[in-house]
Write an enzyme that holds these catalytic residues in place. Structure first.
Site, short mmCIF file in Angstrom:
data_model
loop_
_atom_site.label_atom_id
_atom_site.label_comp_id
_atom_site.label_asym_id
_atom_site.label_seq_id
_atom_site.Cartn_x
_atom_site.Cartn_y
_atom_site.Cartn_z
N HIS A 40 0.86 -1.18 0.00
CA HIS A 40 0.00 0.00 0.00
C HIS A 40 0.90 1.23 0.00
O HIS A 40 2.14 1.11 0.01
CB HIS A 40 -0.97 -0.03 1.18
N GLU A 41 0.26 2.40 0.00
CA GLU A 41 1.02 3.65 -0.11
C GLU A 41 2.04 3.80 1.03
O GLU A 41 3.10 4.41 0.83
CB GLU A 41 0.03 4.83 -0.14
N HIS A 43 3.95 1.44 2.35
CA HIS A 43 5.16 0.76 1.91
C HIS A 43 5.88 1.58 0.84
O HIS A 43 7.11 1.67 0.82
CB HIS A 43 4.82 -0.61 1.30
N GLN A 67 7.17 -14.71 12.90
CA GLN A 67 6.61 -13.62 13.70
C GLN A 67 5.10 -13.75 13.92
O GLN A 67 4.48 -12.85 14.48
CB GLN A 67 6.96 -12.26 13.09
N GLN A 154 7.14 4.15 10.98
CA GLN A 154 6.79 4.54 12.36
C GLN A 154 5.50 3.84 12.82
O GLN A 154 5.28 3.68 14.02
CB GLN A 154 6.64 6.07 12.43
N LEU A 190 -2.68 3.22 7.24
CA LEU A 190 -2.71 2.18 6.20
C LEU A 190 -2.09 0.91 6.75
O LEU A 190 -1.10 0.95 7.48
CB LEU A 190 -1.92 2.64 4.97
N SER A 192 -1.87 -3.57 5.62
CA SER A 192 -2.33 -4.68 4.79
C SER A 192 -3.54 -5.34 5.44
O SER A 192 -4.41 -5.87 4.77
CB SER A 192 -1.22 -5.71 4.60
P1 AMP Z 1 4.61 -5.00 6.76
O1 AMP Z 1 4.50 -5.37 5.31
O2 AMP Z 1 3.31 -4.74 7.43
O3 AMP Z 1 5.53 -5.92 7.53
O4 AMP Z 1 5.35 -3.58 6.80
C1 AMP Z 1 6.57 -3.40 6.14
C2 AMP Z 1 7.09 -2.04 6.49
O5 AMP Z 1 6.14 -1.06 6.11
C3 AMP Z 1 7.35 -1.86 7.99
O6 AMP Z 1 8.53 -1.08 8.17
C4 AMP Z 1 6.12 -1.11 8.44
O7 AMP Z 1 6.33 -0.32 9.59
C5 AMP Z 1 5.87 -0.23 7.23
N1 AMP Z 1 4.50 0.25 7.20
C6 AMP Z 1 3.37 -0.48 7.29
N2 AMP Z 1 2.29 0.32 7.29
C7 AMP Z 1 2.75 1.60 7.20
C8 AMP Z 1 2.13 2.88 7.15
N3 AMP Z 1 0.81 3.04 7.21
N4 AMP Z 1 2.93 3.96 7.06
C9 AMP Z 1 4.28 3.84 7.02
N5 AMP Z 1 4.92 2.65 7.05
C10 AMP Z 1 4.17 1.55 7.14
#
Ligand code: AMP
Length: 290
Positions: A40-41, A43, A67, A154, A190, A192
């Site tokens: 998503h945006e 990432h 995890q 963050q 945002l 997933s």
């Molecule tokens: P994930 O795919 O959920 O493991 O996230 C991968 C990376 O994207 C991690 O560093 C998350 O903190 C970051 N991330 C997920 N959602 C957001 C968001 N809404 N805004 C900024 N970074 C995000």
């Protein structure tokens, strides 16, 4: 139209290593964005942040079984590799690392990174073993990609705090960049996992950011008592009956211990269930929610 060439794709340790080694030999600085996909945006903003400080950007997409707890959503975690490919290409990712579980954890691999006590609170208390799994995969990915800079969101504040500690404690030669949380126009962070929300859940889910904003507004107006700021957030959440809070806490930014007095750079963390979906969010005092 997408002007960027499709990213190179690697599925093996040797493949990504060889490519990164060649890039570095050519003088490129390597930026790295680890993800679990279903992009998503949020990432993609990490990609922008990596691009701003590096010459080539590697993104990994790997849903890390270590995890997830036994009752969590590993099996139904959303996946859409073809969509991820085109989003990554559109944002100028140079290389995608797409390992299978058997590449990351071949049979017989059982070494784990053991985080310190900051992994036992908040998300770590709700999800035993979660941060050992996160740090183990991040350590492996750092070894395989050997980035100069790695970018994290963050949104996952405790993850960021623990990765920062690991990098410091183990003298890892990687710079960390933390990108602000990307949000929907109404404030929902945002994620997933937002795809799990029913339309009614989606309306309630905005409660998390609304509660954080209420606490931040109170702080800006002069309230610095941690417990009182938490009470402000809890009251704001009561407007959303579908939200069942798990924790709401004002914490200091290093060990994430509850803060009596809240200063700039401190955080308010929230976790809540909305329907069957568990959501987390946070605000950094002094930064606020856009
Ligand atoms: P994930 O795919 O959920 O493991 O996230 C991968 C990376 O994207 C991690 O560093 C998350 O903190 C970051 N991330 C997920 N959602 C957001 C968001 N809404 N805004 C900024 N970074 C995000």
């Amino acid at each position: 139209m997408n002007q960027n060439p499709a990213p190179r794709e690697f599925t093996t340790a040797a493949g990504i290593r060889a490519w990164v080694t060649a890039q570095r030999a050519g003088g490129s600085r390597i930026g790295f964005v680890p993800t679990m996909g279903f992009l998503h945006e949020g990432h993609l903003r990490l990609v922008d942040a990596a691009r701003a400080v590096s010459d080539v950007v590697v993104m990994s997409i790997f849903v890390n079984p270590l995890q997830f707890g036994p009752t969590e959503d590993l099996a139904r975690y959303p996946r859409d590799l073809s969509r991820d490919r085109s989003l990554a290409a559109g944002r100028g990712v140079d290389a995608l690392f797409l390992p299978d579980v058997s590449v990351m954890y071949p049979p017989g691999s059982d070494t784990r990174v053991v985080p310190g006590p900051a992994a036992d609170v908040w998300e770590g208390a709700a999800r035993p073993g979660h941060f050992s799994g996160v740090l183990t995969v991040v350590a492996k990915l750092f070894h395989l990609v050997s980035p100069d800079v790695a970018v994290f969101g963050q949104k996952d504040a405790q993850q960021v705090a623990l990765i920062r500690r690991m990098v410091r404690d183990l003298d890892w030669p990687v710079a960390l960049v933390v990108a602000p949380t990307a949000r929907e126009p109404d404030g929902l962070a945002l994620s997933s996992r937002n795809t799990y929300l029913s339309p009614a859940d989606r309306r309630d889910a905005v409660g998390l950011s609304a509660a954080l904003r209420a606490a931040h507004d109170a702080w800006r107006e002069g309230e610095t008592d941690g417990r009182r700021l938490e009470a402000v957030a809890r009251r704001a959440l009561e407007v959303y009956p579908g939200v069942r809070p798990e924790y709401i806490s004002a914490v200091e930014p290093d060990a994430l211990a509850p803060a009596e007095i809240v200063g700039a750079g401190y955080l308010m963390l929230v976790a809540a269930r909305v329907g069957s979906t568990r959501l987390i969010d946070n605000v950094v005092f002094g930064e606020g929610i856009p």
